[in-house]
Write a protein that holds these residues in place. Structure first.
Motif: not given
Length: 359
Positions: A124, A128, A131, A174, A176, A182, A185, A188
Motif C-alpha cells: 500500500k 501511494w 501513483l 490496483d 488505475p 486515479i 484513488y 479513497h
C-alpha cells in the motif's frame, strides 16, 4: 553498466548508449511526458512533497533523517531512480528495482500517530509512492507543458504506469487505468492522509529546492534563489485546496495564475534545445544525467528492443520485488521490532553503484 558512465568533457557529447530501450521506448507516451522538462523538476518536486501526507511514509522519512542530513544526495538518488524506471536499459532497471527493496528494508518502525508498525516495502505504501509520482509527472506536463494528452495517449500512459508498477512491491491490479480511476484513488486515500507537524515541516523543507542543489558560487546565489522560489510557487499551484490546507501551505490565487505563463515559457526553452536540457539536468541531478541523457539526446541503444518486466525477470534471474530479499527483510524486522535496535544500512551501501553515492 551503461548508466554508470559520466558526462564527457564537452558536457553532453560522450553519453554512453543504453543496452536496450528498457520497458517503454520511443513510441511510448511515458517517454513523451517524462522527457519534457516539467517532469524531473516541478513534477518530481510535487510527487515527493505530496507523498509526505502519508503518515507511514513520513514516519520512515523522518526516522532516517536523510532529507535533513544529506538532502542533495537523497534528491539525486531518488531522481535517478525515477528516471531509471522510464529511461534506463532493462538490465540496469532490474538491478535498481531489486536493490531498492533492500534499501527500503531499512524503512521500518512504529508510526507515532497510530502506534502501528510501518514498512516502506508495504504494497500500500509503494502504491501511494508510485501513483503520486506518475500522476504528478502527468499533471505538471499538462499544466506547464504542451497541455492535456489525447484520450488514446492518456489510456496508454496509465497502461505504462501499470508496467512500471511491476518494479514495486504493489499489486499491478490496483493501478488505475484512467483519469477517473486515479481521482477515485486519491478520494479513497484522503481520509488516511494527515498534515501532522512532521509532515508539514518535511513538505516545507522539500519545497525549498535550493537545499537539494549543489553549492552555488556567491554571484549566482540570487538566481538560484529565484529559480527555487519559482519552483516552489509552481509546485504549490498544482496542489488542490484541501491538500494545501492539510499541509499548511499558504499561497494566493494571484500567484497561482501568474506563475503559469512563467513556467510554460521557462520549460519550453530547453525543450527546443536538447543539450541545454541535459546541461540543466546536470545541474539539478548529476546522477540522473547518464540515465536520461541518451534518451533526451536521441542516442540509440545498443539493441533497439523493449522487454516486459516478466521477460526481464526471466532473462536476468530476478524475482518479483514483493518476493525479493525476504530473508533479509525478516532479519531487519527482528532487529527493529524484536531486539529494538536500529536496522542495518547494508542495503544503502550496496545501492551506491546503482543509485549513486550517499556522500
Amino acid at each position: 553498466m551503461a548508466v554508470g558512465q559520466e558526462v564527457g568533457k564537452r558536457g553532453s557529447a560522450e553519453i554512453a548508449p543504453h543496452e536496450d530501450y528498457g520497458f517503454f521506448g520511443p513510441d511510448s507516451v511515458s517517454w513523451k511526458v517524462w522527457g519534457y522538462p516539467t517532469s524531473l523538476t516541478v513534477g518530481f518536486q510535487r510527487a515527493v512533497v505530496i507523498e509526505e501526507l502519508d503518515p507511514a511514509l513520513v514516519a520512515s522519512v523522518d526516522e532516517t533523517r536523510a532529507i535533513r542530513d544529506r538532502p542533495r544526495t537523497r534528491y539525486d538518488r531518488t531522481l535517478r531512480y525515477f528516471a531509471m524506471v522510464v529511461f534506463a536499459g532493462s538490465r540496469d532497471m532490474m538491478k535498481a528495482a531489486d536493490i531498492l527493496v533492500k534499501v527500503h528494508s531499512k524503512g521500518i518502525g512504529i508510526e507515532p500517530l497510530s502506534g502501528e508498525p510501518y514498512d516502506a516495502n508495504d504494497p500500500k505504501s509503494q502504491l501511494w509512492i508510485h501513483l503520486t509520482a506518475w500522476h504528478s509527472i502527468l499533471y505538471a506536463y499538462e499544466k506547464y507543458g504542451p497541455g492535456r494528452l489525447s484520450d488514446a495517449e492518456e489510456e496508454q500512459y496509465w497502461r505504462e504506469c501499470a508496467v512500471a508498477a511491476e518494479f514495486q512491491t504493489c499489486d499491478v491490479a490496483d493501478i488505475p487505468r484512467d483519469r477517473a480511476g486515479i481521482q477515485a484513488y486519491f478520494d479513497h486515500m484522503r481520509p488516511r492522509l494527515a498534515g501532522s507537524d512532521v509532515a508539514r515541516s518535511t513538505m516545507d523543507h522539500l519545497l525549498h529546492a535550493e537545499v537539494m542543489l549543489p553549492p552555488t558560487p556567491a554571484v549566482f546565489r540570487p538566481i538560484t534563489w529565484l529559480v527555487a522560489r519559482a519552483l516552489r510557487i509552481g509546485t504549490i499551484a498544482t496542489m488542490p485546496g484541501w491538500m494545501r490546507e492539510m499541509s499548511g501551505l499558504r499561497q494566493g490565487r494571484l500567484l497561482d495564475v501568474l506563475i503559469t505563463p512563467v513556467m510554460k515559457i521557462a520549460f519550453r526553452l530547453p525543450q527546443f534545445n536538447r543539450r541545454l536540457k541535459v546541461a540543466l539536468l546536470k545541474r539539478l541531478s548529476p546522477a540522473t544525467v547518464p540515465v536520461a541523457a541518451p534518451v533526451l539526446l536521441g542516442i540509440p541503444p545498443l539493441n533497439p528492443v523493449t522487454l516486459t518486466p516478466a521477460e526481464a525477470r526471466e532473462k536476468y534471474g530476478y524475482p518479483k520485488p514483493a518476493d525479493a530479499h525476504l530473508e533479509w527483510r525478516a532479519k531487519q524486522h527482528e532487529k527493529v521490532f524484536g531486539a529494538k535496535q536500529k536496522p542495518s544500512d547494508a542495503g544503502l551501501v550496496e545501492s551506491e553503484p546503482i543509485l549513486g553515492s550517499l556522500t
